[in-house]
Design an enzyme around this catalytic site. Structure first.
Site, PDB file in Angstrom:
ATOM      1  N   ASN A  83      35.661  40.889  35.948  1.00  0.00           N
ATOM      2  CA  ASN A  83      34.899  42.093  35.599  1.00  0.00           C
ATOM      3  C   ASN A  83      35.703  42.971  34.644  1.00  0.00           C
ATOM      4  OD1 ASN A  83      32.813  43.133  38.350  1.00  0.00           O
ATOM      5  ND2 ASN A  83      33.419  41.068  37.837  1.00  0.00           N
TER       6      ASN A  83
ATOM      7  N   TYR B  23      46.750  35.533  46.034  1.00  0.00           N
ATOM      8  CA  TYR B  23      45.506  36.323  46.017  1.00  0.00           C
ATOM      9  C   TYR B  23      44.301  35.426  46.283  1.00  0.00           C
ATOM     10  CZ  TYR B  23      41.288  38.372  44.004  1.00  0.00           C
ATOM     11  OH  TYR B  23      39.986  38.789  43.805  1.00  0.00           O
TER      12      TYR B  23
ATOM     13  N   THR C 276      35.465  36.087  44.846  1.00  0.00           N
ATOM     14  CA  THR C 276      35.900  35.806  43.480  1.00  0.00           C
ATOM     15  C   THR C 276      35.752  34.327  43.125  1.00  0.00           C
ATOM     16  OG1 THR C 276      37.875  35.731  42.070  1.00  0.00           O
ATOM     17  CG2 THR C 276      38.264  35.611  44.414  1.00  0.00           C
ATOM     18  N   ASP C 277      35.622  34.051  41.837  1.00  0.00           N
ATOM     19  CA  ASP C 277      35.570  32.648  41.390  1.00  0.00           C
ATOM     20  C   ASP C 277      36.944  31.970  41.520  1.00  0.00           C
ATOM     21  OD1 ASP C 277      36.902  33.976  39.318  1.00  0.00           O
ATOM     22  OD2 ASP C 277      35.623  33.199  37.715  1.00  0.00           O
ATOM     23  N   GLU C 278      38.011  32.773  41.723  1.00  0.00           N
ATOM     24  CA  GLU C 278      39.354  32.176  41.777  1.00  0.00           C
ATOM     25  C   GLU C 278      39.542  31.263  42.981  1.00  0.00           C
ATOM     26  OE1 GLU C 278      42.668  34.683  40.918  1.00  0.00           O
ATOM     27  OE2 GLU C 278      41.583  35.805  39.402  1.00  0.00           O
TER      28      GLU C 278
ATOM     29  N   LYS D  77      41.624  35.265  49.450  1.00  0.00           N
ATOM     30  CA  LYS D  77      40.172  35.434  49.309  1.00  0.00           C
ATOM     31  C   LYS D  77      39.443  34.189  49.831  1.00  0.00           C
ATOM     32  CE  LYS D  77      38.106  38.419  47.672  1.00  0.00           C
ATOM     33  NZ  LYS D  77      37.571  39.708  48.224  1.00  0.00           N
TER      34      LYS D  77
ATOM     35  N   ILE E 299      35.287  47.985  41.254  1.00  0.00           N
ATOM     36  CA  ILE E 299      33.918  47.475  41.400  1.00  0.00           C
ATOM     37  C   ILE E 299      33.184  48.251  42.501  1.00  0.00           C
ATOM     38  CG2 ILE E 299      32.505  45.436  41.882  1.00  0.00           C
ATOM     39  CD1 ILE E 299      34.893  43.723  40.911  1.00  0.00           C
TER      40      ILE E 299
END
Ligand code: NAD
Ligand code: DAU
Length: 350
Positions: free
Chosen positions: A186, A156, A130-132, A160, A12
């Site tokens: 993405n 992960y 991130t949406d995670e 984040k 990205i």
């Protein structure tokens, strides 16, 4: 503006660097990247030699190095993308995620605060997240909004989430001018072939098995990477300081359905018999703690800042497949021996 983009040799980040270099000739863009297995200068080769662009190699978690970098370039803005980004790797090797994603973000925040000497006029620190961090949704069970409580489930996403919390804490405690975005999955050119879409295109081309985790019913919400770069531009320039913006394309797919579309489109482009690549689908042991569903409500970004995705999914997927078919040399170069070994040890057939 003098802008530091971190992680600009990754997937990205390379698109974000290109977007800013091409659209803001008056800015000076510094791309800082450690060039880990996921970072590759081939991703930004076209930017070399541009007068408003410069590459620096280094580690975001190295405090002294980051201090020197700020002294050298006197940045006004930071767009922070550098991270360990692959969920599977965070399961086999979590601590590097803590170091890079939490400590690295902490170092950048601390140095920005020190360097700007608490005078934040015209300054901005943008964290690309991130949406995670929001955890996992039930099938058909609503969307992640900016108000959804954090509930990260993998090393992960926990790292984040930790970095997001640090960014907000620097905003709240020190008044650092911060903004955060949380984006869905993405896809597009230059994505390292450990992630679902480029891995499967590569395997289809090479007639290798397509390892589907579990039953293939997990849902992801896919966005073309250049649409993410466009959203980052809009949020960096127009986003309200202190705010969070969700980014997503309202484009949910069950993995197995997406994989079948990928097989069909790639077969067409390779002039293979219809249905031939689907035979490569191999169900393997599920990812530990596999999040069931991600789905983003991006209405805040759409309504307040006027962004919307520009590409339909099949169009973006077609462009992506074409790019990977044309750039076999890139694929060969990024899939080093070490990486191949890692990948081959990953899957246990069910
Ligand atoms: P990527 O793995 O392709 O790239 C990460 C880059 O960071 C690489 O170039 C790597 O060399 C660099 N890097 C890693 N550790 C570093 C360190 N210590 N110092 C300096 N550079 C370092 O990742 P990506 O998919 O492009 O993701 C970029 C960012 O966007 C990440 O922060 C990720 O969490 C976030 N994000 C990714 C997605 C996605 O679908 N890929 C979605 C939402 C958010
Ligand atoms: O949602 C945003 C996140 O999307 C980003 O923050 C991460 O950096 C990015 O890696 C991505 O995480 P995912 O885990 O969703 O992406 P990945 O491509 O690894 O997997 C997508 C889905 O496909 C997931 O449900 C797991 C599954 N999968 C993945 C691989 C690599 C398989 O079934 N087989 C595979 O071989």
């Amino acid at each position: 503006m003098k802008i530091l983009i971190t992680g600009g040799a990754g997937f990205i980040g390379s698109h974000v660097a290109r977007w800013f270099v091409e659209n803001y000739p008056e800015y000076s863009i510094v791309n800082l990247d450690q060039l880990t297995y996921a970072g590759n200068l081939e991703n930004v080769r076209d930017l070399e030699g541009r007068s408003n662009y410069r590459f620096e190699k280094g580690d975001i978690a190295d405090l002294e190095f980051i201090r020197e970098l700020f002294n050298k370039h006197d940045f006004d803005g930071v767009i922070h993308l550098a991270a360990e980004s692959h969920v599977d790797r965070s399961i086999t090797d979590p601590l590097i995620f803590v170091r890079t994603n939490v400590m690295g973000t902490g170092v950048l925040l601390q140095v920005a605060k020190e360097h700007w000497k608490d005078d934040f006029t015209g300054k901005k620190f943008y964290h690309v997240s991130t949406d995670e961090v929001y955890g996992s949704l039930e099938l058909g069970g609503g969307f992640f909004t900016e108000e959804t409580a954090y509930d990260p489930k993998s090393p992960y996403s926990a790292s984040k989430a930790g970095s997001d919390h640090l960014v907000r804490a620097y905003g709240h405690t020190f008044g650092l001018p911060i903004v955060i975005s949380n984006c869905s999955n993405n896809y597009g050119p230059y994505q390292f072939p450990e992630k679902l879409i480029p891995l499967f295109i590569n395997n289809i081309v090479n007639n290798k098995p397509l390892p589907v985790y579990g039953e293939g019913i997990n849902v992801r919400d896919w966005l073309y990477v250049v649409d993410h770069a466009r959203a980052i531009d809009v949020i960096f320039h127009q986003g309200k300081l202190g705010e969070t913006y969700n980014i997503g394309g309202h484009n949910e797919w069950r993995n197995i359905d997406l994989i079948k579309v990928l097989c069909r489109l790639t077969d067409e482009k390779l002039a293979r018999a219809a249905g031939s690549s689907e035979q490569l689908i191999t169900y393997v042991k599920d990812r530990a703690g596999h999040d069931l569903r991600y789905a983003i409500d991006a209405s805040k970004l759409e309504q307040e800042l006027g962004w919307k995705p520009s590409l339909q999914f099949e169009e973006g997927l077609g462009l992506t497949i074409d790019w990977y078919l044309k750039n076999k040399e890139w694929l060969q170069n990024v899939t080093s021996g070490t990486y191949r070994q890692y990948y081959e040890n990953q899957y246990t057939k069910r």
